[in-house]
Design a protein around this motif. Structure first.
Motif, PDB file in Angstrom:
ATOM      1  N   VAL A  68      22.873 -22.526 -45.512  1.00 59.01           N
ATOM      2  CA  VAL A  68      22.696 -22.380 -44.064  1.00 59.01           C
ATOM      3  C   VAL A  68      23.853 -21.587 -43.466  1.00 59.01           C
ATOM      4  CG1 VAL A  68      22.630 -23.663 -41.866  1.00 59.01           C
ATOM      5  CG2 VAL A  68      21.321 -24.476 -43.838  1.00 59.01           C
ATOM      6  N   SER A  69      23.516 -20.729 -42.490  1.00 57.41           N
ATOM      7  CA  SER A  69      24.523 -20.020 -41.700  1.00 57.41           C
ATOM      8  C   SER A  69      24.384 -20.460 -40.251  1.00 57.41           C
ATOM      9  CB  SER A  69      24.327 -18.509 -41.783  1.00 57.41           C
ATOM     10  OG  SER A  69      24.571 -18.049 -43.082  1.00 57.41           O
ATOM     11  N   VAL A  70      25.479 -20.937 -39.690  1.00 58.66           N
ATOM     12  CA  VAL A  70      25.528 -21.324 -38.283  1.00 58.66           C
ATOM     13  C   VAL A  70      26.487 -20.347 -37.621  1.00 58.66           C
ATOM     14  CG1 VAL A  70      26.118 -23.145 -36.636  1.00 58.66           C
ATOM     15  CG2 VAL A  70      25.132 -23.752 -38.861  1.00 58.66           C
ATOM     16  N   VAL A  71      25.997 -19.611 -36.609  1.00 54.22           N
ATOM     17  CA  VAL A  71      26.820 -18.561 -36.022  1.00 54.22           C
ATOM     18  C   VAL A  71      27.116 -18.814 -34.558  1.00 54.22           C
ATOM     19  CG1 VAL A  71      26.090 -16.810 -37.657  1.00 54.22           C
ATOM     20  CG2 VAL A  71      24.785 -17.138 -35.596  1.00 54.22           C
ATOM     21  N   GLU A  72      28.304 -18.395 -34.167  1.00 51.90           N
ATOM     22  CA  GLU A  72      28.797 -18.455 -32.793  1.00 51.90           C
ATOM     23  C   GLU A  72      28.749 -19.845 -32.200  1.00 51.90           C
ATOM     24  OE1 GLU A  72      30.618 -16.063 -31.645  1.00 51.90           O
ATOM     25  OE2 GLU A  72      30.120 -14.700 -33.252  1.00 51.90           O
ATOM     26  N   GLY A  73      28.608 -19.945 -30.896  1.00 58.51           N
ATOM     27  CA  GLY A  73      28.799 -21.206 -30.181  1.00 58.51           C
ATOM     28  C   GLY A  73      27.571 -22.071 -30.042  1.00 58.51           C
ATOM     29  N   VAL A  74      26.854 -22.315 -31.117  1.00 59.10           N
ATOM     30  CA  VAL A  74      25.650 -23.149 -31.016  1.00 59.10           C
ATOM     31  C   VAL A  74      26.004 -24.629 -31.015  1.00 59.10           C
ATOM     32  CG1 VAL A  74      24.161 -21.421 -32.087  1.00 59.10           C
ATOM     33  CG2 VAL A  74      25.187 -23.196 -33.489  1.00 59.10           C
ATOM     34  N   LEU A  75      25.081 -25.407 -30.464  1.00 60.70           N
ATOM     35  CA  LEU A  75      25.190 -26.863 -30.473  1.00 60.70           C
ATOM     36  C   LEU A  75      24.048 -27.392 -31.314  1.00 60.70           C
ATOM     37  CD1 LEU A  75      26.173 -29.652 -29.437  1.00 60.70           C
ATOM     38  CD2 LEU A  75      24.645 -29.321 -27.485  1.00 60.70           C
ATOM     39  N   ILE A  76      24.371 -28.183 -32.324  1.00 64.43           N
ATOM     40  CA  ILE A  76      23.365 -28.870 -33.120  1.00 64.43           C
ATOM     41  C   ILE A  76      23.426 -30.332 -32.699  1.00 64.43           C
ATOM     42  CG2 ILE A  76      22.605 -29.510 -35.436  1.00 64.43           C
ATOM     43  CD1 ILE A  76      23.822 -26.889 -36.442  1.00 64.43           C
ATOM     44  N   GLY A  77      22.330 -30.824 -32.124  1.00 61.11           N
ATOM     45  CA  GLY A  77      22.295 -32.164 -31.540  1.00 61.11           C
ATOM     46  C   GLY A  77      22.327 -33.283 -32.567  1.00 61.11           C
ATOM     47  N   ASP A  78      22.558 -34.495 -32.098  1.00 63.16           N
ATOM     48  CA  ASP A  78      22.610 -35.685 -32.948  1.00 63.16           C
ATOM     49  C   ASP A  78      21.303 -35.849 -33.732  1.00 63.16           C
ATOM     50  OD1 ASP A  78      25.091 -36.204 -31.828  1.00 63.16           O
ATOM     51  OD2 ASP A  78      24.366 -37.805 -30.517  1.00 63.16           O
TER      52      ASP A  78
END
Length: 120
Positions: A68-78
């Motif tokens: 997985v690639s998570v980029v920049e200012g994302v929010l991944i919720g609970d």
């Protein structure tokens, strides 16, 4: 163990909650500005990065699959689940399962189902 032996690059400034779990050695790269909640499970070949001062925030009880690639200012919720090989460029809401390139919410079934042995 060092980054060279494990392939895990995790900065000392990274904010990490209790119960953080890495199931396999790297490569794993986490930007030092990232905030990681409690009981987060990160799989191999994962990158959480930023080319700016906007950092990702990972909620509690989140499973991030391999590649997985998570980029920049994302929010991944609970209680979110991110499927293998996904590219997360937008916020993922709480209790969602998301996957794809670019990651899209697939359903809200069984949130947090891959988080075992939670830190209470």
């Amino acid at each position: 163990m060092s980054q060279l032996r494990t392939g895990i690059q995790l900065g000392l400034d990274t904010k990490i909650g209790y119960g953080f779990y890495i199931g396999h050695s790297g490569p794993i790269v986490v930007n030092p500005g990232t905030t990681i909640g409690n009981n987060v499970n990160i799989s191999q070949f994962t990158t959480i990065g930023s080319n700016s001062n906007r950092f990702a925030k990972i909620g509690n009880n989140v499973y991030i699959g391999p590649g997985v690639s998570v980029v920049e200012g994302v929010l991944i919720g609970d209680n979110a689940t991110i499927g293998a090989g996904s590219v997360v460029t937008k916020d993922i809401p709480a209790n969602a399962t998301a996957a794809g390139n670019y990651a899209k919410v697939l359903n809200y079934n069984q949130p947090g189902r891959y988080i075992n042995n939670k830190w209470l």
